[in-house]
Structure formats: C-alpha cells, structure tokens
Design an enzyme around this catalytic site. Sequence first.
Site, PDB file in Angstrom:
ATOM      1  N   SER A  94      45.634  10.602  57.975  1.00 21.16           N
ATOM      2  CA  SER A  94      45.443   9.496  57.041  1.00 21.16           C
ATOM      3  C   SER A  94      44.344   9.863  56.046  1.00 21.16           C
ATOM      4  O   SER A  94      43.992  11.037  55.907  1.00 21.16           O
ATOM      5  CB  SER A  94      45.106   8.212  57.805  1.00 21.16           C
ATOM      6  OG  SER A  94      45.215   7.095  56.951  1.00 21.16           O
ATOM      7  N   ASN A  95      43.806   8.896  55.353  1.00 22.36           N
ATOM      8  CA  ASN A  95      42.718   9.164  54.405  1.00 22.36           C
ATOM      9  C   ASN A  95      41.761   7.974  54.395  1.00 22.36           C
ATOM     10  O   ASN A  95      41.974   6.994  55.112  1.00 22.36           O
ATOM     11  CB  ASN A  95      43.282   9.452  53.011  1.00 22.36           C
ATOM     12  CG  ASN A  95      44.096   8.288  52.496  1.00 22.36           C
ATOM     13  OD1 ASN A  95      43.584   7.207  52.266  1.00 22.36           O
ATOM     14  ND2 ASN A  95      45.398   8.503  52.325  1.00 22.36           N
ATOM     15  N   GLU A  96      40.728   8.067  53.576  1.00 20.12           N
ATOM     16  CA  GLU A  96      39.635   7.089  53.630  1.00 20.12           C
ATOM     17  C   GLU A  96      39.839   5.843  52.780  1.00 20.12           C
ATOM     18  O   GLU A  96      38.912   5.069  52.607  1.00 20.12           O
ATOM     19  CB  GLU A  96      38.341   7.764  53.188  1.00 20.12           C
ATOM     20  CG  GLU A  96      37.871   8.809  54.156  1.00 20.12           C
ATOM     21  CD  GLU A  96      36.401   9.116  53.940  1.00 20.12           C
ATOM     22  OE1 GLU A  96      35.578   8.209  54.132  1.00 20.12           O
ATOM     23  OE2 GLU A  96      36.099  10.243  53.549  1.00 20.12           O
TER      24      GLU A  96
ATOM     25  N   ALA B 254      46.729   4.919  48.407  1.00 18.84           N
ATOM     26  CA  ALA B 254      46.488   6.356  48.580  1.00 18.84           C
ATOM     27  C   ALA B 254      47.551   6.843  49.564  1.00 18.84           C
ATOM     28  O   ALA B 254      47.311   6.921  50.776  1.00 18.84           O
ATOM     29  CB  ALA B 254      45.081   6.581  49.115  1.00 18.84           C
TER      30      ALA B 254
END
Length: 217
Positions: A28-30, A96
């Site tokens: 995943s991402n932030e 995102a």
Amino acid sequence: MNNSLQNKKILITAGPTREYIDPVRFISNESSGKMGYAIAEALHKLGAEVYLISGPVTITTTFPKDKIIAIQTAKEMYLACKSLFGEIDIAIFCAAVADYTPKEVSEIKIKKIEDETTLVLKKNVDIALEFGKIKTEQQKSIGFALETNNILENAKAKLDKKNFDLIVVNSPNKNEGFGYDTNKISILTKNLALTEYALKNKHEVALDIVKVVEDII
Ligand code: C5P
C-alpha cells in the site's frame, strides 16, 4: 442554495489502495485520504451528488458515511468507478492508486521457508486513463500529480495522456501532500494556465479546487 455544482454528479476517488499478497499481507502507500475527503465534504455541502470511492482510511469526516463506497484494491476501485462513468458529470481522481499488484495472490498465509523470495507484480488498470478514453465533451475530469522532479513537464504529460481538464500538482515536501493536514498545490489547466497557491489547510485547498472546478463546468 444555488450554484453551478448543485445536483451535479461527481465521482471522487480517495485514499490508498491495498494490493494483497496473501490474506494478511498487502502493498500500500501512505495516502491518508484527507485531500479527497475534504473535496468530497466541500462538494457535498454545495449540494452536489457525490460518489466517494475510498480506499481504507482512518479519518473523521462530515461526509455522510452511508454514501462512501469502500473498496480495498485498485481493481475494486476501478470496477466501482466504471459502473458510474456513464452517469457522472465530473470525476476527481484524488486516490493514490497502487501502480502494481501481485501477479498471484496466495490463498493461504505465505510461510517463511526460503532465504530469498521474489514477488512478481503486474500493472494495475489506470482508472483516470480509462475514463479519459471514453469521457464525453460534457464530462470533465481532474487529476492529481505528486511529483519530485521535472514537476511541470511531468504534470503536463499526465494532463495530456489521461485527458484531464485540470491537474492538481503537489510535491512530497514536509507539510505538503501525503498524510499532512496542509497542502501546497498548483493547478495546471488544459490551455497550460498555471496557478500557484500558498500552503494551506486541506479544507481551504479543497475550496480552491472547488472554485476552479466551478469555472470549467
Ligand atoms: O500516473 P500517476 O499515478 O502519477 O497519475 C496520478 C493520477 O492518476 C491521479 O489523479 C490518480 O488518482 C490517477 N490514477 C488512477 N488510477 C491509477 C493510477 C493513477 O486513477 N491506476
């Protein structure tokens, strides 16, 4: 209440996606979802019919929870968006979305047996690009770009490639973009007009974006 966004059908993607490796692990991402949610809240207040398609976030919001379409993976986000593409007036792609996803997802938790292992990834569908291919003259789309270098050239290339009407550019500097409550944006339009904004709270940034959206519909 009477404004040009009232009753407009607006799709907003927000937050990160999760790309599962096995039942308990994912890439995943932030992304916190704060920017997308702030835009959704502002548009909802103006009387727009907002479809908020959101990846997993922990956020307090005034946006009606029963109107959030919750998804986890990029594929789920794409399918949720696709079912709405035909009826929306505006799409705001704030999420995102993970660019890649594991080629194979293990149905059971992967054991640590080998010293080294390889994860093969395949490209996810680009949701904004797909909408850009089929959108009508009346439909508008807004993209986001997080750039670290060649900011304007990259943003311009993305605007063209994904057929956006506007692109909101932000950079991953401290207090800007991912996770923070503030953001510093520039907006680039199709005719290459660039407006730079000061560092602001994401709710104020959302209002700046809404104003520009009002101008293009
Ligand atoms: O190419 P890049 O990921 O930087 O493009 C960013 C823009 O495209 C954002 O508006 C993002 O929400 C959208 N996007 C998308 N689907 C993807 C990847 C990006 O809608 N798979």
